[in-house]
Design an enzyme around this catalytic site. Sequence first.
Site, mmCIF file in Angstrom:
data_model
loop_
_atom_site.group_PDB
_atom_site.id
_atom_site.type_symbol
_atom_site.label_atom_id
_atom_site.label_comp_id
_atom_site.label_asym_id
_atom_site.label_seq_id
_atom_site.Cartn_x
_atom_site.Cartn_y
_atom_site.Cartn_z
ATOM 1 C CG ASP A 1 -2.094 -0.877 1.126
ATOM 2 O OD1 ASP A 1 -2.410 -1.391 -0.027
ATOM 3 O OD2 ASP A 1 -2.445 -1.328 2.219
ATOM 4 N NE ARG B 1 -1.759 3.204 13.212
ATOM 5 C CZ ARG B 1 -1.182 2.195 13.420
ATOM 6 N NH1 ARG B 1 -0.097 2.070 13.749
ATOM 7 N NH2 ARG B 1 -1.546 1.008 12.514
ATOM 8 C CG ASP C 1 -4.744 2.471 12.984
ATOM 9 O OD1 ASP C 1 -4.666 2.561 14.114
ATOM 10 O OD2 ASP C 1 -4.470 1.083 12.736
#
Length: 406
Positions: A15, A95, A124
Amino acid sequence: MGKKKIVVAYSGGLDTSVMVKWLNDKYDAEIITATGNLGQRAELEGLEEKAIKTGAVKAVVKDMRHEFLTEYVWQALKAGALYEGVYPMACAIGRPLLAKFLVDIAIQEGADAVSHGCTGKGNDQVRFEVGVQTLAPELEIIAPLRDWEFKSREEEIDYAKKYNIPVKVTKKSPYSIDENIWGIAIECGVLEDPTAAPPEDAYQITTSPKNASEEGQVVTISFEKGIPVALNGIALAPIDLVEQLNKIGGANGIGRMDLIENRVVGIKSREVYEAPAAVILHKAHNELEKLIMDKETFRFKQDVSNKVANLIYDGLWFTPLFKALMAFVDSTQENLTGDIKLEFYKGNIKVLSRSSQFSLYSQQLATYTADDTFDHKSSTGFMKIYGLPYKTMTQVKNSLEKKEVA
Ligand code: ARG
């Protein structure tokens, strides 16, 4: 005006590799990749080179494990923050640190935007974007996975091939795995069916309790002001301490979780986690609080733990409420110094011993032997007053009933 500059949160996987090229083309932008090492086992070697080959003008890779543990994980541990009472939140805690990392690089490089590889239905994206907006409201945030044209992994692979983007196209694991030193989240594949038990191959770092050793293992954990500092009397740096507990706990089948969980966007998801060190340290920390903390603080802190967990899960780390609640938590940890001895056996944790110079446990008060110093007689008056409202209540009720009958 120069070219647009975008800082991309980059793992080197499919990705984010495709993202580098895609953003480069779509925005005619210079791409700077940013990779934070939070203890994921994924290959970081050669990542800079790979990013440049993919089309980035610059690649930053930073070992953030120490900062992650000391500035983020220890906060959650001191708070006793377990989402929905169970999940130690490895992903959720990582995160905000990564958001801060992206922002720092964006400011350093004079970038206009940051970009991440989160999907539109996960938590996320929330944690990244609320973090970035709070820390640097001027930055644009681009989330290609929410709006690009690719509909499948295969389409991304075709695109990568077409543009010579170096991606390791290995046989894909049926699972989606997110990992750092505090724990692993495993999703997708057969796990999406909540009626199906997780197959053994879903687990990445723990031995099945069934196959764990017959001997088990005993470990003493020492805390100072709520922070773990030593194992079996040996002072350890945070990274070593957590890595050792992951190893020992994992070998004894500790730290597996199979949960249905409420996501920020409102859907329920099935999540499998492995977090041996996190489960062990939360257990030991809580046990020490039971020994040391006065009753009212302990009870109040249970509500705070839950609130802090929700804030972390929901991406609200850099907020005034989080800061204020953590000030409360820190003040409760002043005396949280002592030792907890645990036994690990086939997936279970048993507390063998607790001790602290600040312990509020008094054996003389607790004992049922002749050494008892508790003043039993003083309880007589206490009972009369403590039960008074309810005694009165029933007296009134009874006299009303008498009147009705009469
Ligand atoms: N549900 C967990 C959380 O919200 C895990 C998220 C996993 N992330 C991922 N990219 N697979 O913290």
